[in-house]
Design a protein around this motif. Structure first.
Motif, short mmCIF file in Angstrom:
data_model
loop_
_atom_site.label_atom_id
_atom_site.label_comp_id
_atom_site.label_asym_id
_atom_site.label_seq_id
_atom_site.Cartn_x
_atom_site.Cartn_y
_atom_site.Cartn_z
N ARG A 75 0.86 -1.20 0.00
CA ARG A 75 0.00 0.00 0.00
C ARG A 75 0.88 1.23 0.00
O ARG A 75 1.87 1.31 0.73
N TRP A 77 0.15 5.46 0.24
CA TRP A 77 -0.83 6.54 0.44
C TRP A 77 -0.09 7.84 0.66
O TRP A 77 0.89 7.90 1.42
N THR A 79 -0.71 12.42 0.70
CA THR A 79 -1.49 13.63 0.47
C THR A 79 -0.54 14.81 0.62
O THR A 79 0.45 14.74 1.34
N THR A 123 -12.80 6.39 -6.50
CA THR A 123 -12.25 5.21 -5.82
C THR A 123 -12.37 3.99 -6.72
O THR A 123 -13.43 3.41 -6.88
N GLU A 129 -8.33 8.55 -5.47
CA GLU A 129 -8.18 9.72 -4.62
C GLU A 129 -9.41 9.74 -3.73
O GLU A 129 -10.51 10.07 -4.16
N GLY A 133 -7.01 11.97 -0.07
CA GLY A 133 -5.76 11.21 -0.06
C GLY A 133 -5.63 10.33 -1.29
O GLY A 133 -6.61 9.74 -1.76
N TYR A 135 -4.22 6.90 -3.04
CA TYR A 135 -3.83 5.56 -2.61
C TYR A 135 -3.54 4.67 -3.80
O TYR A 135 -4.07 4.85 -4.90
N TYR A 137 -2.85 0.29 -4.34
CA TYR A 137 -2.72 -1.06 -3.79
C TYR A 137 -2.05 -2.03 -4.76
O TYR A 137 -2.06 -3.24 -4.53
N TYR A 163 2.61 10.72 4.23
CA TYR A 163 2.63 9.46 3.49
C TYR A 163 2.59 8.28 4.44
O TYR A 163 3.02 8.35 5.60
#
Length: 613
Positions: A75, A77, A79, A123, A129, A133, A135, A137, A163
Motif C-alpha cells: 500500500r 498513500w 497527500t 475510488t 483519490e 488522499g 492511494y 494497492y 505518506y
C-alpha cells in the motif's frame, strides 16, 4: 405412544463424506499461515508530537522509502499541501528497484494516481483519490532494494507531505517475477503523422493498466474517435473501435463521470473538450514475451489535435529499457489557456524589433474583415503591455503571472479590414505565444428554399446524380414558382432563417431527407461592380450560381463547415442573385454562405431591396 425415528445418521455421514470439498473463498488467504514480516513506514512525528508530515524545499526531493529486500510494497498513500496550483503536474513520483539508477516509475504525482487535471474524489479497486488522499494497492515486489522518491518541481516549498507505506519484507518471491513499472508520456500537441504512444516496452511481462488525460484544441471530444492498437512480440494483435469503448464506455461517455473497480471516467468537461479516464487490466492483463507496443489514435486516423497524456502500468522482468526522462516541471503543466488551431505560433511568424516595439506580420487567406486576438505570455518580471494592429487603437493588458512563461488569457483587439496580412505592433517584455486572425462571419441569414427533389441512390457510389441534371428551379427561379418535387408533390419557395452559425438546416424543413436535394436562394447587394469571394459550407454535394452563372460544384459526402469552399465571383453593382443546390446522401443536410467583405459594404437579403449587413 413411542415415537420411532429412522436410522439415517450413518447414511447422512456417508453421503457427506462423498461430497467434494467446498470451493475456496475469495478471502481464504487471510487465515493461511502468515509469511514475511510486516513493516509500516510513514511521515509520523518521531518525537511523539503531531508534526506528522514532511516539508520539501523548492527544487528538493524527499525519500519516502529506502529499504533492503526481499519484500513487497502492498500500500502507498500520500497527500500533499502545496500553494502551487499546478503541483499535480510539477511534483514527480519516482520508484527504483534493485539499486537501479534509471527509475522503473517516473510520473507526475497527479497523473500517477489517474488525474493530472485536478484533485477529484474517485475510488477504483487498486488506485484512487479518496476524499483528500491518494492511494495505490498495486503490489510492488523487489529482491534487493526498494526506493521511492518525491521531487518538488513547483518552484516553492511543499508545505506538507504526508505518506504511509505498508510492505511485507523477508518474503520468498517467485522465480522470474516482474517488477512494477509506470511511465507518463505526453504529446502536448498531437500531430497528424502518428498516433499517441502509450507504451513501448522490451522484455517479458504484462500490461495491467492505462490512464488517459486528454484535452482538445478544438474544445470538443472528437478525439475520442481514436482507436487503440496492440503490437505484441512484434506482431500486430488488433485494433479497437474508439477511445471511450476501450474504457468500457460508449457514445463519448454520454452518461458522464463514474468510478468502477476496473474502469472509470474521473473528468469530463464538454466545454473544454477534456477527459480523464482509467482502465485496469487486472482481469485481462496483456502478456508479452519480448516486447509490447500500445498506441492510441487522436481522432479518426489521427485527424484531431489535442493534448494527450497517458500513464501505462505494467510488470516486467529486469533489466528494463531506460525510461525517457520526465520533461521539466514547467513543461508538464496543464495549460490554463489553450491556443486554438487557427492561431499561428510565434515561431511561424515574421517579426522584428524596432526599439521598444516589436512588429509581427500575420498573412491572411483573403481580403476580408478579421478579428485579431493575441495570446500573451507573462511571468513574475512582466508588467503592462500594449498591443495594436497597425492603423487601429491600442489595447493594454497586465501580464503579471506567478510563474515564468505562463500563457495568459487571450487579448482581443477588435475587427479590422485586412488586404493581405495583419501587422501587429507590441510593446511587451515577452513576445506573445501566438496570434489569431478570425474572419468576421457575417452570414447570409434570410433565404427562400424549395424542395425536396429526388436524387436516386447509385449503389456503390456516393454521388448525387440530380446535381448534374437541370431541374425546374434552375430554369425558372422565380420565388412565385411551383414545381413537382418528390413523388410528384407540388413544392413552393418558402422563407427560412439560418441559425446563429449561418447554417440552414434542411433536415428540419423537408421530408424525406435521404437521397434528395433542395434549392436555396438569397440576394447580395454590392454598391459597385467588382470581385469578391463567396465562402460556402455544404452537406453534402452542391452547385452554386451567381446571377445565373455556374461558379462552383462538388459531388460526394461532406459536412457543412464554415468557409469550406472559397468561390471567386464577380458581382454586379446592385442586387445579385445567389442560387445554391444542395444534395443529401443520408444523415445531415445543411448549408451556409457568406461573402468576404473587407470594406464592410455588402449586405444580404431574402429578396432584392431588403436585408442588412
Amino acid at each position: 405412544m413411542r415415537l420411532r425415528f429412522p436410522r439415517v445418521g450413518l447414511v447422512v455421514a456417508l453421503a457427506a463424506c462423498s461430497q467434494p470439498a467446498p470451493p475456496a473463498g475469495s478471502f481464504d488467504y487471510l487465515f493461511a499461515p502468515p509469511g514475511g514480516r510486516f513493516q509500516h513506514v510513514s511521515s509520523t512525528d518521531s518525537t511523539g508530537g503531531n508534526h506528522d508530515f514532511g516539508e520539501i524545499a523548492a527544487g528538493d526531493s524527499a525519500v519516502l522509502l529506502d529499504t533492503p529486500g526481499p519484500g513487497v510494497v502492498r500500500r502507498l498513500w500520500v497527500t500533499v499541501a502545496s500553494r502551487d496550483r499546478q503541483y499535480l503536474r510539477r511534483v514527480a513520483l519516482k520508484m527504483y528497484w534493485e539499486g537501479e539508477t534509471n527509475p522503473s516509475v517516473a510520473a507526475p504525482l497527479g497523473d500517477f494516481f489517474g488525474n493530472g487535471f485536478s484533485k477529484r474524489h474517485y475510488t477504483a479497486l487498486v488506485m484512487g483519490e479518496a476524499s483528500g488522499g491518494f492511494y495505490c494497492y498495486l503490489p510492488m515486489p523487489f529482491e534487493r532494494r526498494a526506493r521511492i522518491v518525491v521531487e518538488n518541481g513547483t518552484g516553492r516549498p511543499i508545505d506538507a507531505l504526508y505518506y504511509n507505506i505498508e510492505l511485507v519484507r523477508d518474503i520468498r518471491l517467485p522465480s522470474g517475477f516482474g517488477t512494477f513499472h509506470a511511465w507518463w508520456h505526453r504529446d502536448a500537441r498531437t500531430t497528424a503523422r502518428a498516433p499517441h504512444l502509450i507504451l513501448a516496452a522490451r522484455g517479458r511481462g504484462a500490461l495491467v493498466g492505462v490512464s488517459l488525460n486528454a484535452q482538445s484544441y478544438a474544445k470538443n471530444l472528437a478525439f475520442l474517435e481514436g482507436d487503440e492498437t496492440y503490437t505484441v512480440d512484434g506482431e500486430r494483435r488488433g485494433q479497437g473501435t474508439g477511445t471511450e469503448d476501450y474504457f468500457n464506455s460508449g457514445w463519448y461517455f454520454d452518461e458522464g463521470t463514474y468510478a468502477g473497480p476496473y474502469t472509470g471516467l474521473i473528468v469530463k468537461d464538454d466545454t473544454l473538450g477534456r477527459v480523464a479516464a482509467y482502465r485496469w487490466h487486472l482481469p485481462d492483463a496483456v502478456p508479452f514475451r519480448d516486447s509490447l507496443r500500445v498506441t492510441i489514435e487522436h481522432g479518426t486516423e489521427n485527424g484531431e489535435v489535442a493534448d494527450y497524456a497517458t500513464m501505462a502500468y505494467w510488470y516486467q522482468t529486469e533489466p528494463h529499457a531506460p525510461l525517457p526522462p520526465l520533461p521539466p516541471p514547467d513543461a508538464r503543466r496543464v495549460p490554463a489557456v489553450v491556443i486554438p488551431l487557427a492561431a499561428v505560433p510565434l515561431d511561424s511568424l515574421h517579426w522584428q524589433r524596432r526599439g521598444a516595439t516589436t512588429v509581427m506580420t500575420l498573412p491572411v487567406p483573403r481580403p476580408d474583415r478579421y478579428t485579431v486576438v493575441v495570446y500573451p505570455v507573462g511571468g513574475p518580471d512582466s508588467d503592462r503591455a500594449t498591443f495594436r494592429v497597425a492603423g487601429g487603437p491600442g489595447r493594454t493588458a497586465l501580464l503579471v503571472a506567478a510563474d515564468s512563461n505562463t500563457l495568459l488569457p487571450a487579448v482581443p483587439l477588435g475587427a479590422v479590414s485586412v488586404r493581405d496580412s495583419v501587422r501587429l505592433e507590441a510593446r511587451v517584455r515577452h513576445l506573445p505565444a501566438a496570434i489569431e486572425a478570425l474572419p468576421l462571419h457575417l452570414w447570409a441569414t434570410e433565404w427562400h428554399v424549395v424542395g425536396p427533389f429526388p436524387s436516386p441512390h447509385v449503389v456503390g457510389k456516393e454521388i448525387s446524380p440530380a446535381l448534374d441534371s437541370v431541374l425546374a428551379p434552375e430554369r425558372s427561379p422565380d420565388l412565385a414558382g411551383s414545381y413537382a418535387g418528390v413523388n410528384g408533390q407540388s413544392v413552393h419557395w418558402r422563407r427560412v432563417t439560418a441559425g446563429p452559425d449561418g447554417r440552414v438546416r434542411l433536415t428540419r424543413i423537408f421530408k424525406p431527407t435521404d437521397w434528395v436535394l433542395a434549392y436555396g436562394q438569397a440576394w447580395l447587394y454590392s454598391p459597385r461592380a467588382g470581385p469578391t469571394t463567396l465562402l460556402l459550407g455544404a452537406d453534402d454535394g452542391h452547385v452554386l450560381w451567381v446571377n445565373g452563372e455556374r461558379v462552383s460544384e462538388r459531388q460526394g459526402r461532406h459536412t457543412s463547415e464554415p468557409d469550406d469552399v472559397a468561390i471567386p465571383v464577380r458581382l454586379e453593382a446592385g442586387w445579385n442573385r445567389v442560387l445554391v443546390k444542395v444534395a443529401n446522401l443520408d444523415g445531415g443536410w445543411a448549408f451556409q454562405v457568406r461573402a468576404a467583405d473587407p470594406d464592410g459594404v455588402l449586405r444580404w437579403g431574402a429578396g432584392p431591396g431588403e436585408g442588412s449587413r
